[in-house]
Design an enzyme around this catalytic site. Structure first.
Site, mmCIF file in Angstrom:
data_model
loop_
_atom_site.group_PDB
_atom_site.id
_atom_site.type_symbol
_atom_site.label_atom_id
_atom_site.label_comp_id
_atom_site.label_asym_id
_atom_site.label_seq_id
_atom_site.Cartn_x
_atom_site.Cartn_y
_atom_site.Cartn_z
ATOM 1 N N ASN A 1 0.868 -1.178 0.000
ATOM 2 C CA ASN A 1 0.000 0.000 0.000
ATOM 3 C C ASN A 1 0.906 1.229 0.000
ATOM 4 O O ASN A 1 1.492 1.563 1.026
ATOM 5 C CB ASN A 1 -0.888 -0.032 1.258
ATOM 6 C CG ASN A 1 -1.703 1.232 1.415
ATOM 7 O OD1 ASN A 1 -1.807 2.030 0.498
ATOM 8 N ND2 ASN A 1 -2.297 1.403 2.598
ATOM 9 N N TRP A 2 1.011 1.855 -1.153
ATOM 10 C CA TRP A 2 1.948 2.990 -1.278
ATOM 11 C C TRP A 2 1.401 4.263 -0.638
ATOM 12 O O TRP A 2 2.116 5.250 -0.522
ATOM 13 C CB TRP A 2 2.264 3.252 -2.755
ATOM 14 C CG TRP A 2 3.050 2.164 -3.431
ATOM 15 C CD1 TRP A 2 3.374 0.931 -2.927
ATOM 16 C CD2 TRP A 2 3.626 2.220 -4.744
ATOM 17 N NE1 TRP A 2 4.101 0.214 -3.844
ATOM 18 C CE2 TRP A 2 4.267 0.989 -4.978
ATOM 19 C CE3 TRP A 2 3.645 3.178 -5.742
ATOM 20 C CZ2 TRP A 2 4.924 0.697 -6.168
ATOM 21 C CZ3 TRP A 2 4.298 2.897 -6.936
ATOM 22 C CH2 TRP A 2 4.943 1.663 -7.134
ATOM 23 N N LYS A 3 0.134 4.255 -0.298
ATOM 24 C CA LYS A 3 -0.511 5.445 0.282
ATOM 25 C C LYS A 3 -0.256 6.672 -0.617
ATOM 26 O O LYS A 3 -0.165 6.523 -1.840
ATOM 27 C CB LYS A 3 -0.023 5.683 1.711
ATOM 28 C CG LYS A 3 -0.131 4.435 2.582
ATOM 29 C CD LYS A 3 -0.001 4.746 4.037
ATOM 30 C CE LYS A 3 0.149 3.467 4.820
ATOM 31 N NZ LYS A 3 -0.095 3.644 6.234
ATOM 32 N N HIS B 1 -9.513 1.043 4.793
ATOM 33 C CA HIS B 1 -8.271 1.314 5.525
ATOM 34 C C HIS B 1 -8.581 2.282 6.664
ATOM 35 O O HIS B 1 -9.404 3.191 6.517
ATOM 36 C CB HIS B 1 -7.222 1.903 4.576
ATOM 37 C CG HIS B 1 -5.849 1.884 5.166
ATOM 38 N ND1 HIS B 1 -5.451 2.790 6.117
ATOM 39 C CD2 HIS B 1 -4.799 1.048 4.976
ATOM 40 C CE1 HIS B 1 -4.200 2.517 6.474
ATOM 41 N NE2 HIS B 1 -3.785 1.461 5.792
ATOM 42 N N GLU C 1 -7.091 4.721 7.739
ATOM 43 C CA GLU C 1 -6.885 6.144 7.421
ATOM 44 C C GLU C 1 -8.113 6.724 6.725
ATOM 45 O O GLU C 1 -8.482 7.874 6.952
ATOM 46 C CB GLU C 1 -5.613 6.303 6.571
ATOM 47 C CG GLU C 1 -4.369 6.046 7.414
ATOM 48 C CD GLU C 1 -3.174 5.510 6.647
ATOM 49 O OE1 GLU C 1 -3.154 5.571 5.410
ATOM 50 O OE2 GLU C 1 -2.246 5.000 7.310
ATOM 51 N N GLU D 1 -5.569 -5.230 10.378
ATOM 52 C CA GLU D 1 -4.561 -4.209 10.652
ATOM 53 C C GLU D 1 -4.882 -3.494 11.961
ATOM 54 O O GLU D 1 -5.719 -2.565 11.968
ATOM 55 C CB GLU D 1 -4.541 -3.169 9.526
ATOM 56 C CG GLU D 1 -4.195 -3.731 8.167
ATOM 57 C CD GLU D 1 -3.596 -2.671 7.259
ATOM 58 O OE1 GLU D 1 -2.503 -2.908 6.746
ATOM 59 O OE2 GLU D 1 -4.209 -1.609 7.076
ATOM 60 N N GLY E 1 2.292 1.939 10.729
ATOM 61 C CA GLY E 1 3.274 3.026 10.592
ATOM 62 C C GLY E 1 3.953 3.429 11.891
ATOM 63 O O GLY E 1 4.590 4.480 11.954
ATOM 64 N N SER F 1 3.274 -2.460 10.408
ATOM 65 C CA SER F 1 4.716 -2.491 10.647
ATOM 66 C C SER F 1 5.364 -3.825 10.290
ATOM 67 O O SER F 1 6.260 -4.295 10.992
ATOM 68 C CB SER F 1 5.023 -2.102 12.103
ATOM 69 O OG SER F 1 4.595 -0.784 12.360
ATOM 70 N N GLY G 1 2.763 -1.256 4.311
ATOM 71 C CA GLY G 1 2.830 0.169 3.985
ATOM 72 C C GLY G 1 4.272 0.598 3.746
ATOM 73 O O GLY G 1 4.828 0.420 2.667
ATOM 74 N N GLY G 2 4.894 1.128 4.785
ATOM 75 C CA GLY G 2 6.233 1.714 4.676
ATOM 76 C C GLY G 2 7.248 0.851 3.948
ATOM 77 O O GLY G 2 7.944 1.331 3.041
HETATM 78 C C1 PEP Z 1 -0.829 0.072 6.029
HETATM 79 O O1 PEP Z 1 -0.937 1.285 5.919
HETATM 80 O O2 PEP Z 1 -1.675 -0.655 5.511
HETATM 81 C C2 PEP Z 1 0.305 -0.456 6.786
HETATM 82 C C3 PEP Z 1 0.233 -1.672 7.220
HETATM 83 O O3 PEP Z 1 1.380 0.403 7.000
HETATM 84 P P1 PEP Z 1 2.810 0.018 7.679
HETATM 85 O O4 PEP Z 1 3.273 -1.271 7.062
HETATM 86 O O5 PEP Z 1 3.685 1.164 7.358
HETATM 87 O O6 PEP Z 1 2.544 -0.149 9.141
#
Ligand code: PEP
Length: 257
Positions: free
Chosen positions: A9-11, A97, A99, A169, A175, A214, A235-236
């Site tokens: 997920n590049w956001k 998500h 967010e 999640e 994050g 994470s 994500g990251g």
């Molecule tokens: C996400 O935003 O779906 C996510 C899991 O982010 P991260 O891996 O950065 O925690």
């Protein structure tokens, strides 16, 4: 046996240069890797470039997206429809998500309606669920996840989960570097599968349940060694070709055993 799915997920991250470099790097890193489906969800504006890059590199990487509207056309300023996503080769669409639930006030029912609309349009929902830190501390994790899943089941039936992906999640782990332990995640994944099995054993057995929060190359193996963790939403670490490919390789290795 469920085939693992690792999705990036590049956001809200990207530029033409970054998309080009990241997809080239990923295609290189993932050459010859089998036993895992790898997907990426770039920002909508870069789907065209991503589709062309993936085509040029003859990669097996699946193209996804980060959101959908509830309509295929019309007076809905600023939105993107399932038909448009399909037009650019995107098949796996992230919805719900945390967010979007938080910053765009998306309710359980609204997300459930998106789930159904994606299915109607032949797309794969990657349906995010999970609890806040306070809900976790209050021991409400299973209740929150059940409420979010039941919003789909109550409106559209358990069959909606056929060929769908759930991403568990925990919001406090997204994050933050504060990942859930593999054992805790496994316990929640098992409870999610059991909830679906109350309605349909066969759908429960086939539904992919990813862990997200994470995930890094260093902890990926521990998650994928768990029986009910079928991949990850990343994500990251998905913004770095080497790290993301390592996570995908860990999934392929763990699930091949
Ligand atoms: C996400 O935003 O779906 C996510 C899991 O982010 P991260 O891996 O950065 O925690």
């Amino acid at each position: 046996m469920r085939r693992p799915v690792v999705m990036g997920n590049w956001k809200l991250n990207g530029s033409k240069n970054m998309v080009t470099e990241l997809i080239s790097g990923l295609s290189r890193e993932l050459q010859g890797v089998e036993g895992v489906d790898v997907a990426i969800a770039p920002p909508t504006l870069y789907l065209d470039l991503a589709e062309r890059m993936l085509g040029e590199s003859s990669s097996n990487i699946i193209l996804g997206a980060q959101n959908t509207d509830l309509n295929n056309s019309g007076a809905f300023t600023g939105d993107t429809s399932p038909e448009m996503l399909k037009d650019f080769g995107a098949s796996h669409i992230i919805i719900g998500h945390s967010e979007r639930r938080e910053y765009h006030n998306e309710s359980d029912q609204f997300v459930a309606n998106k789930f159904n609309f994606l299915k109607q349009n032949g797309l794969t929902p990657v349906f995010c669920i999970g609890e806040s830190e306070a809900q976790n501390a209050a021991g409400e994790t299973e209740t929150v996840c059940a409420r979010q899943i039941n919003a789909v089941i109550d409106s559209f039936g358990v069959e909606a989960f056929e060929n769908a992906i759930i991403a568990y999640e925990p919001i406090w782990a997204i994050g933050t570097g504060k990942a859930a332990t593999a054992e805790d995640a496994q316990r929640i994944h098992a409870s999610i599968r059991a909830l679906i099995a109350e309605q349909s054993q066969s759908i429960a057995e086939q539904v992919i349940i990813q862990y997200g929060g994470s995930v890094k190359p260093e902890n990926a193996q521990a998650y994928f060694s768990q029986p009910d963790i079928d991949g990850a939403l990343v994500g990251g670490a998905s913004l770095d070709a080497k790290s993301f490919a390592e996570i995908a390789k860990a999934a392929a290795k763990a699930k091949a055993l």
